[in-house]
Design a protein around this motif. Structure first.
Motif, short mmCIF file in Angstrom:
data_model
loop_
_atom_site.label_atom_id
_atom_site.label_comp_id
_atom_site.label_asym_id
_atom_site.label_seq_id
_atom_site.Cartn_x
_atom_site.Cartn_y
_atom_site.Cartn_z
N ILE A 306 -0.73 -9.85 -5.30
CA ILE A 306 -1.15 -9.14 -6.51
C ILE A 306 -2.58 -9.53 -6.86
CG2 ILE A 306 -0.73 -8.85 -8.98
CD1 ILE A 306 2.26 -9.27 -8.39
N THR A 307 -2.86 -10.82 -6.81
CA THR A 307 -4.22 -11.29 -7.08
C THR A 307 -5.20 -10.68 -6.09
OG1 THR A 307 -3.40 -13.37 -7.99
CG2 THR A 307 -5.69 -13.34 -7.22
N GLU A 308 -4.81 -10.63 -4.82
CA GLU A 308 -5.67 -10.04 -3.79
C GLU A 308 -5.91 -8.55 -4.07
OE1 GLU A 308 -5.84 -9.38 1.07
OE2 GLU A 308 -4.28 -10.64 0.18
N ALA A 309 -4.87 -7.86 -4.51
CA ALA A 309 -5.01 -6.43 -4.82
C ALA A 309 -5.97 -6.20 -5.98
CB ALA A 309 -3.64 -5.84 -5.14
N ILE A 310 -5.83 -7.02 -7.02
CA ILE A 310 -6.72 -6.87 -8.18
C ILE A 310 -8.15 -7.25 -7.81
CG2 ILE A 310 -7.18 -7.72 -10.54
CD1 ILE A 310 -4.10 -8.06 -10.80
N TYR A 311 -8.31 -8.25 -6.94
CA TYR A 311 -9.63 -8.62 -6.44
C TYR A 311 -10.28 -7.43 -5.73
CZ TYR A 311 -13.21 -10.80 -3.52
OH TYR A 311 -14.40 -11.10 -2.91
N LYS A 312 -9.52 -6.74 -4.89
CA LYS A 312 -10.06 -5.60 -4.16
C LYS A 312 -10.52 -4.49 -5.09
CE LYS A 312 -7.50 -6.29 0.16
NZ LYS A 312 -6.42 -5.77 1.04
N VAL A 313 -9.76 -4.27 -6.16
CA VAL A 313 -10.14 -3.24 -7.14
C VAL A 313 -11.41 -3.63 -7.87
CG1 VAL A 313 -9.46 -2.11 -9.29
CG2 VAL A 313 -7.79 -2.37 -7.44
N LEU A 314 -11.48 -4.91 -8.30
CA LEU A 314 -12.62 -5.35 -9.11
C LEU A 314 -13.89 -5.58 -8.30
CD1 LEU A 314 -10.87 -7.97 -11.45
CD2 LEU A 314 -11.45 -5.60 -11.97
N TYR A 315 -13.75 -6.13 -7.09
CA TYR A 315 -14.93 -6.58 -6.35
C TYR A 315 -15.24 -5.76 -5.09
CZ TYR A 315 -15.07 -10.57 -9.45
OH TYR A 315 -15.16 -11.36 -10.57
N GLU A 316 -14.25 -4.98 -4.64
CA GLU A 316 -14.51 -4.15 -3.46
C GLU A 316 -14.36 -2.66 -3.77
OE1 GLU A 316 -11.86 -5.60 -0.44
OE2 GLU A 316 -12.86 -7.56 -0.30
N LYS A 317 -14.17 -2.38 -5.08
CA LYS A 317 -14.06 -0.99 -5.57
C LYS A 317 -12.96 -0.20 -4.83
CE LYS A 317 -18.84 -0.77 -7.21
NZ LYS A 317 -18.44 -1.03 -8.60
N ALA A 318 -11.88 -0.88 -4.50
CA ALA A 318 -10.74 -0.21 -3.87
C ALA A 318 -10.08 0.73 -4.88
CB ALA A 318 -9.73 -1.24 -3.38
N VAL A 320 -7.31 2.13 -7.11
CA VAL A 320 -6.19 1.45 -7.75
C VAL A 320 -4.85 1.98 -7.24
CG1 VAL A 320 -5.14 0.78 -9.94
CG2 VAL A 320 -7.60 1.12 -9.82
N LYS A 321 -4.71 3.28 -7.16
CA LYS A 321 -3.44 3.87 -6.73
C LYS A 321 -3.10 3.48 -5.29
CE LYS A 321 -3.35 7.82 -9.88
NZ LYS A 321 -3.29 9.29 -10.00
N GLN A 322 -4.11 3.45 -4.44
CA GLN A 322 -3.88 3.08 -3.05
C GLN A 322 -3.46 1.61 -2.93
OE1 GLN A 322 -3.93 5.16 -0.23
NE2 GLN A 322 -2.88 3.32 0.55
N VAL A 323 -4.07 0.76 -3.74
CA VAL A 323 -3.74 -0.65 -3.74
C VAL A 323 -2.30 -0.86 -4.17
CG1 VAL A 323 -4.14 -2.77 -5.04
CG2 VAL A 323 -6.07 -1.61 -3.97
N ILE A 324 -1.87 -0.10 -5.19
CA ILE A 324 -0.48 -0.21 -5.65
C ILE A 324 0.49 0.24 -4.56
CG2 ILE A 324 1.21 0.71 -7.31
CD1 ILE A 324 -1.12 0.84 -9.34
N GLU A 325 0.16 1.33 -3.90
CA GLU A 325 1.02 1.83 -2.82
C GLU A 325 1.12 0.81 -1.69
OE1 GLU A 325 1.32 5.54 0.37
OE2 GLU A 325 0.21 5.80 -1.51
#
Length: 348
Positions: A306-318, A320-325
């Motif tokens: 979860i932390t890695e996913a949020i990191y990707k959204v915040l710092y790698e502009k991933a 959000v919906k794809q990260v959740i999937e």
């Protein structure tokens, strides 16, 4: 006992804690570096930017001169953004003479960038032990807005020195602000810092329109990650089921009062991170803490998806919906680790 207490940090939480201390009959000196804010507090008895519609006691005096704020103080309470702790601690160290040894308290929640150090460690590195009596961590589920209105609040005073924890307990406790003692400084600090990451994620789920099921899943599995990292650094796992763990996670991950939740909510609605931070008007500790926790997990080899996913959204502009999937489609696993289940079976 009446004490002179210097509260360092005139944001919402520093101001709310000053109100509690003033209510308890202590002489409160609220320090900040903004002359206009100092003038407002001393002349209008408000701190409108941080606590709108709240009237402060006339006996709470604001200072911009740190030396004057510290003079004769029996307790010094750090309530500053994490990034400011080290610089201010250096200044405090220069001003303490080692004769009058105050109790040090910190009520901030975060991890230092790059070093990944906890706040108590930073303070201990910058202020020589011979210049103060003790160091206590004050943390738990608490919104400044509600404390300022005297809503019922319970938090934790953590120190290996239980006499010192008892001193802080008496300093703050009253009929609406209850303080419990704890000996697990590591767990209390990490619980306080890491829950901000999960709060950002909870806000993002809300911004995307997900319901209570998703939020409950995130917070429950998020707590598992917090505990996993904390235990790796020597924390007591039971701490994360207490006020500074699950308690703080609930209050921060479910409320519009939480700036971490609000930031996540806006990100979930499609706003850019820089835009969110620029418009927030206050520090969002969860953003910086996400980076620190992600790097710590990588260093330690600790799984924190979860932390890695949020990191990707915040710092790698991933996305959000794809990260959740991606999180949902991870390989199926047991809810509890094999070590935990083995221990449980033996106890049964």
């Amino acid at each position: 006992m009446k004490e002179i207490v210097a509260v360092l940090g005139a944001g919402s939480w520093g101001t709310a804690l000053s109100m509690v201390l003033d209510e308890n009959g202590h002489e409160v000196r609220l320090w900040g570096n903004d002359p206009e804010q100092q003038k407002e507090i001393n002349e209008k008895h408000t701190n409108h930017h941080y606590l709108p519609d709240v009237v402060l006691s006339e006996s709470i005096i604001a200072f911009t001169d740190l030396e004057k704020a510290l003079e004769g103080a029996g307790a010094i309470v750090f309530v500053l953004p994490t990034k400011a702790i080290r610089a201010v601690a250096k200044q405090v160290a220069l001003l303490l003479d080692g004769k009058n040894k105050p109790h040090l308290v910190h009520a901030s929640k975060g991890l230092e960038q790059d070093s990944h150090k906890r706040i108590s460690v930073i303070i201990q590195e910058e202020i020589p032990a011979e210049k103060y009596d003790s160091l206590v961590v004050l943390s738990g589920p608490s919104h400044a807005e509600e404390v300022a209105k005297k809503d019922i609040t319970t938090i934790t005073a953590a120190s290996e020195n239980q006499v010192a924890a008892g001193y802080v307990q008496k300093l703050f406790m009253n009929n609406y602000f209850r303080v419990y003692r704890n000996t697990d400084i590591i767990g209390v600090e990490l619980g306080a810092a890491l829950k901000n990451i999960i709060a950002v994620g909870a806000g993002a789920l809300h911004g995307l329109g997900y319901g209570d099921n998703a939020k409950a899943a995130l917070m429950t599995r998020g707590l598992a990650e917090i505990s996993r990292l904390g235990v790796a650094f020597g924390a007591d796992p039971l701490t994360f089921f207490g006020l500074s763990g699950v308690g703080d996670l609930i209050v921060t991950g479910t409320s519009v009062h939480s700036r971490n939740w609000r930031a996540g909510d806006l990100i979930g609605k499609g706003h850019d991170l820089d835009e969110v931070l620029n418009n927030m008007g206050m520090v969002v500790e969860g953003v910086a803490t996400t980076k620190a926790a992600y790097e710590l997990a990588q260093e330690k080899g600790i799984e924190m998806p979860i932390t890695e996913a949020i990191y990707k959204v915040l710092y790698e502009k991933a996305d959000v919906k794809q990260v959740i999937e991606d999180l949902m489609l991870r390989e199926g696993k047991a809810e509890l680790s094999s070590e935990t289940m083995e221990k449980g079976n033996k106890e049964i």
